[in-house]
Design a protein around this motif. Structure first.
Motif, PDB file in Angstrom:
ATOM      1  N   PRO A  16      -2.297  -0.103  -2.373  1.00  0.00           N
ATOM      2  CA  PRO A  16      -3.601   0.582  -2.413  1.00  0.00           C
ATOM      3  C   PRO A  16      -3.596   1.694  -1.373  1.00  0.00           C
ATOM      4  N   MET A  17      -3.990   2.905  -1.761  1.00  0.00           N
ATOM      5  CA  MET A  17      -4.073   4.005  -0.785  1.00  0.00           C
ATOM      6  C   MET A  17      -5.283   4.873  -1.081  1.00  0.00           C
ATOM      7  N   ALA A  18      -6.228   4.882  -0.121  1.00  0.00           N
ATOM      8  CA  ALA A  18      -7.430   5.699  -0.263  1.00  0.00           C
ATOM      9  C   ALA A  18      -7.025   7.165  -0.367  1.00  0.00           C
ATOM     10  N   GLY A  19      -7.617   7.877  -1.317  1.00  0.00           N
ATOM     11  CA  GLY A  19      -7.318   9.302  -1.498  1.00  0.00           C
ATOM     12  C   GLY A  19      -6.045   9.547  -2.295  1.00  0.00           C
ATOM     13  N   ILE A  20      -5.341   8.499  -2.671  1.00  0.00           N
ATOM     14  CA  ILE A  20      -4.069   8.668  -3.399  1.00  0.00           C
ATOM     15  C   ILE A  20      -4.065   7.906  -4.728  1.00  0.00           C
ATOM     16  N   THR A  21      -4.351   6.598  -4.692  1.00  0.00           N
ATOM     17  CA  THR A  21      -4.104   5.788  -5.891  1.00  0.00           C
ATOM     18  C   THR A  21      -5.324   5.734  -6.817  1.00  0.00           C
ATOM     19  N   PHE A  93      -8.467  -8.156  -1.523  1.00  0.00           N
ATOM     20  CA  PHE A  93      -9.415  -7.870  -0.441  1.00  0.00           C
ATOM     21  C   PHE A  93      -8.654  -7.321   0.755  1.00  0.00           C
ATOM     22  N   ASN A  94      -9.242  -6.291   1.366  1.00  0.00           N
ATOM     23  CA  ASN A  94      -8.583  -5.546   2.443  1.00  0.00           C
ATOM     24  C   ASN A  94      -8.886  -6.168   3.820  1.00  0.00           C
ATOM     25  N   PHE A  95      -7.836  -6.691   4.444  1.00  0.00           N
ATOM     26  CA  PHE A  95      -7.934  -7.182   5.828  1.00  0.00           C
ATOM     27  C   PHE A  95      -6.963  -6.413   6.713  1.00  0.00           C
ATOM     28  N   ILE A 163       1.633  -8.522   2.827  1.00  0.00           N
ATOM     29  CA  ILE A 163       1.674  -8.392   4.291  1.00  0.00           C
ATOM     30  C   ILE A 163       2.345  -7.091   4.698  1.00  0.00           C
ATOM     31  N   HIS A 164       1.594  -6.235   5.392  1.00  0.00           N
ATOM     32  CA  HIS A 164       2.183  -5.052   6.025  1.00  0.00           C
ATOM     33  C   HIS A 164       2.664  -5.520   7.402  1.00  0.00           C
ATOM     34  N   GLY A 165       3.981  -5.409   7.643  1.00  0.00           N
ATOM     35  CA  GLY A 165       4.563  -6.004   8.841  1.00  0.00           C
ATOM     36  C   GLY A 165       4.304  -5.283  10.147  1.00  0.00           C
ATOM     37  N   GLY A 194       5.909  -8.352   0.371  1.00  0.00           N
ATOM     38  CA  GLY A 194       6.286  -7.677   1.614  1.00  0.00           C
ATOM     39  C   GLY A 194       5.970  -6.195   1.534  1.00  0.00           C
ATOM     40  N   ASN A 195       5.543  -5.638   2.673  1.00  0.00           N
ATOM     41  CA  ASN A 195       5.136  -4.230   2.677  1.00  0.00           C
ATOM     42  C   ASN A 195       5.474  -3.574   4.020  1.00  0.00           C
ATOM     43  N   GLY A 196       5.894  -2.320   3.908  1.00  0.00           N
ATOM     44  CA  GLY A 196       6.120  -1.516   5.102  1.00  0.00           C
ATOM     45  C   GLY A 196       7.498  -0.904   5.141  1.00  0.00           C
ATOM     46  N   ASP A 197       7.520   0.440   5.054  1.00  0.00           N
ATOM     47  CA  ASP A 197       8.721   1.253   5.278  1.00  0.00           C
ATOM     48  C   ASP A 197       9.746   1.266   4.148  1.00  0.00           C
ATOM     49  N   VAL A 198       9.419   0.745   2.972  1.00  0.00           N
ATOM     50  CA  VAL A 198      10.395   0.807   1.868  1.00  0.00           C
ATOM     51  C   VAL A 198      10.330   2.190   1.223  1.00  0.00           C
ATOM     52  N   ILE A 216       4.893  -0.733  -2.125  1.00  0.00           N
ATOM     53  CA  ILE A 216       5.307   0.570  -1.580  1.00  0.00           C
ATOM     54  C   ILE A 216       4.126   1.534  -1.548  1.00  0.00           C
ATOM     55  N   GLY A 217       3.938   2.150  -0.389  1.00  0.00           N
ATOM     56  CA  GLY A 217       2.836   3.101  -0.225  1.00  0.00           C
ATOM     57  C   GLY A 217       3.322   4.513  -0.032  1.00  0.00           C
ATOM     58  N   ARG A 218       3.541   4.904   1.237  1.00  0.00           N
ATOM     59  CA  ARG A 218       3.785   6.312   1.563  1.00  0.00           C
ATOM     60  C   ARG A 218       4.910   6.962   0.778  1.00  0.00           C
ATOM     61  N   ALA A 220       5.707   6.662  -2.142  1.00  0.00           N
ATOM     62  CA  ALA A 220       5.317   6.992  -3.523  1.00  0.00           C
ATOM     63  C   ALA A 220       4.368   8.190  -3.591  1.00  0.00           C
ATOM     64  N   ILE A 221       3.845   8.623  -2.437  1.00  0.00           N
ATOM     65  CA  ILE A 221       2.904   9.756  -2.436  1.00  0.00           C
ATOM     66  C   ILE A 221       3.640  10.989  -2.952  1.00  0.00           C
ATOM     67  N   GLY A 222       3.115  11.610  -3.990  1.00  0.00           N
ATOM     68  CA  GLY A 222       3.763  12.792  -4.580  1.00  0.00           C
ATOM     69  C   GLY A 222       5.023  12.455  -5.363  1.00  0.00           C
TER      70      GLY A 222
HETATM   71  C1  LIG Z   1      -2.995   7.669   2.841  1.00  0.00           C
HETATM   72  C2  LIG Z   1      -3.020   6.169   2.960  1.00  0.00           C
HETATM   73  C3  LIG Z   1      -4.113   5.468   2.511  1.00  0.00           C
HETATM   74  C4  LIG Z   1      -4.144   4.069   2.600  1.00  0.00           C
HETATM   75  N1  LIG Z   1      -5.220   3.388   2.110  1.00  0.00           N
HETATM   76  C5  LIG Z   1      -5.206   2.020   2.086  1.00  0.00           C
HETATM   77  C6  LIG Z   1      -6.241   1.294   1.432  1.00  0.00           C
HETATM   78  O1  LIG Z   1      -7.180   1.852   0.862  1.00  0.00           O
HETATM   79  N2  LIG Z   1      -6.151  -0.063   1.471  1.00  0.00           N
HETATM   80  C7  LIG Z   1      -5.134  -0.737   2.080  1.00  0.00           C
HETATM   81  O2  LIG Z   1      -5.093  -1.966   2.070  1.00  0.00           O
HETATM   82  N3  LIG Z   1      -4.130  -0.056   2.686  1.00  0.00           N
HETATM   83  C8  LIG Z   1      -4.133   1.290   2.673  1.00  0.00           C
HETATM   84  N4  LIG Z   1      -3.080   1.973   3.222  1.00  0.00           N
HETATM   85  C9  LIG Z   1      -1.908   1.213   3.741  1.00  0.00           C
HETATM   86  C10 LIG Z   1      -0.837   1.049   2.651  1.00  0.00           C
HETATM   87  O3  LIG Z   1      -1.337   0.304   1.557  1.00  0.00           O
HETATM   88  C11 LIG Z   1       0.428   0.358   3.201  1.00  0.00           C
HETATM   89  O4  LIG Z   1       0.073  -0.921   3.651  1.00  0.00           O
HETATM   90  C12 LIG Z   1       1.058   1.124   4.350  1.00  0.00           C
HETATM   91  O5  LIG Z   1       1.136   2.501   4.061  1.00  0.00           O
HETATM   92  C13 LIG Z   1       2.470   0.589   4.678  1.00  0.00           C
HETATM   93  O6  LIG Z   1       3.308   0.684   3.551  1.00  0.00           O
HETATM   94  P1  LIG Z   1       4.382   1.890   3.389  1.00  0.00           P
HETATM   95  O7  LIG Z   1       5.286   1.855   4.588  1.00  0.00           O
HETATM   96  O8  LIG Z   1       5.106   1.588   2.099  1.00  0.00           O
HETATM   97  O9  LIG Z   1       3.596   3.154   3.342  1.00  0.00           O
HETATM   98  C14 LIG Z   1      -3.047   3.375   3.174  1.00  0.00           C
HETATM   99  C15 LIG Z   1      -1.953   4.104   3.642  1.00  0.00           C
HETATM  100  C16 LIG Z   1      -1.914   5.479   3.536  1.00  0.00           C
HETATM  101  C17 LIG Z   1      -0.700   6.222   4.030  1.00  0.00           C
END
Ligand SMILES: Cc1cc2nc3c(=O)[nH]c(=O)nc-3n(C[C@H](O)[C@H](O)[C@H](O)COP(=O)(O)O)c2cc1C
Length: 308
Positions: A16-21, A93-95, A163-165, A194-198, A216-218, A220-222
């Motif tokens: 989940p990424m605010a402003g992206i997904t 749910f976001n914690f 879990i974001h580590g 698992g989440n973070g830095d992939v 995977i978050g960042r 995947a942006i773009g």
């Molecule tokens: C632009 C942006 C927006 C994000 N918005 C959310 C969000 O709405 N909810 C959430 O749980 N995490 C959010 N995150 C965190 C990501 O879901 C993810 O946990 C974090 O980027 C680490 O994963 P990555 O290393 O693959 O990016 C956001 C991260 C970024 C960079």
């Protein structure tokens, strides 16, 4: 891989990424086994806020999809769940959100300081929802309390935990601690994501040694086709080529069409998207400058087409 009764076609999850997904972006992530929405405020959902409705758009082609909620009080949860459970396949749910306004209001990562409250929120969600419930957490607020928090989440009936580590205090600094994720996996009886830095197939494969799925978050942006490349790598051990400039622009134009269709097109957000989709291209600094000069969405699209 299953989360509750929901079957995923692979172990790759769009974070989940605010402003992206938003819906257009999620539709482009064709080979993510699960795609997560931007975070949605439970109070705004209860009040029928107009801009929140846009966050709840979905389409059958993106299924299964997870809608992420955030908030503090249990009271609006029932109404919020009722609004989204026929659209989403999973409710998360976001914690973990570290943003000042969110943490300042006591929600997001601030809840990691209150394990009992986390338990109450999860049990309320489980009570009112007919679809699976998941939680997305960090390792802790300042100190690591991930074992305790994840046990409480599982005991209150959640179907999986992402879990974001990193702790809240770490923000995005340092490295995601995959070992801590592996320790939770060892004690858990529900899927651990698992989440973070992939950023590529090899890393996804490495993290998958320690958990059930990778989020995977960042990276995947773009680059929504990242999931296709990683999926291919996991299945064949073969690295697909990075998209060419033309392919990148075509993906951006596809995004533009979808954003128009769903009434999400405006100059400010389209400029941001154009920058995201061209960030690794040669000459991206010049492209950025040019993008800042255009004054309408039509001119922006024309400029992007000219780069092909
Ligand atoms: C632009 C942006 C927006 C994000 N918005 C959310 C969000 O709405 N909810 C959430 O749980 N995490 C959010 N995150 C965190 C990501 O879901 C993810 O946990 C974090 O980027 C680490 O994963 P990555 O290393 O693959 O990016 C956001 C991260 C970024 C960079």
């Amino acid at each position: 891989m299953k989360i509750g009764k929901v079957k995923l076609k692979n172990e790759l999850i769009l974070a989940p990424m605010a402003g992206i997904t938003n819906l257009p972006f999620r539709l482009l992530c064709k080979d993510a086994g699960l795609r997560c929405s931007e975070m949605i405020n439970i109070n705004a959902l209860e009040r029928n806020n107009k801009s929140t409705e846009k966050l709840c758009l979905t389409h059958k082609d993106e299924k299964p999809v997870s809608f992420q909620l955030f908030g503090l009080r249990e009271q609006p949860i029932k109404a919020a769940v009722e609004k989204i459970e026929d659209k989403a396949d999973i409710i998360d749910f976001n914690f973990g959100c570290p943003a000042h306004q969110i943490v300042g209001a006591g929600s997001g990562a601030a809840l990691l300081k209150r394990p009992e409250k986390v338990g109450k929120i999860i049990s309320t969600l489980v009570k009112h929802s007919s679809i699976p419930i998941t939680a997305k957490i960090r390792l802790g607020y300042e100190k690591n309390n991930v074992m305790k928090i994840s046990k409480i989440i599982e005991d209150n009936g959640a179907d999986a935990i992402a879990i974001h580590g990193r702790t809240f205090k770490q923000g995005f600094t340092g490295k995601s601690n995959w070992k801590a994720i592996a320790e939770v996996k060892e004690q858990a009886n529900i899927p651990i994501i698992g989440n973070g830095d992939v950023t590529n197939g090899k890393q996804a494969e490495a993290l998958l040694q320690h958990c059930d799925a990778v989020m995977i978050g960042r990276a995947a942006i773009g680059d929504p086709h990242l999931f296709t490349r990683i999926d291919h790598y996991l299945k064949t051990k073969e690295q697909l080529q990075m998209p060419s400039t033309k392919e990148k622009i075509d993906i951006f134009l596809e995004y533009t069409k979808l954003a128009k269709k769903y009434n999400l097109l405006n100059l400010h957000t389209l400029r941001q998207k154009a920058q995201e989709f061209t960030r690794n291209l040669r000459g991206s600094r010049i492209i950025r400058k040019e993008l800042n000069k255009v004054t309408t969405t039509e001119l922006l699209i024309k400029y992007m087409e000219s780069l092909k």
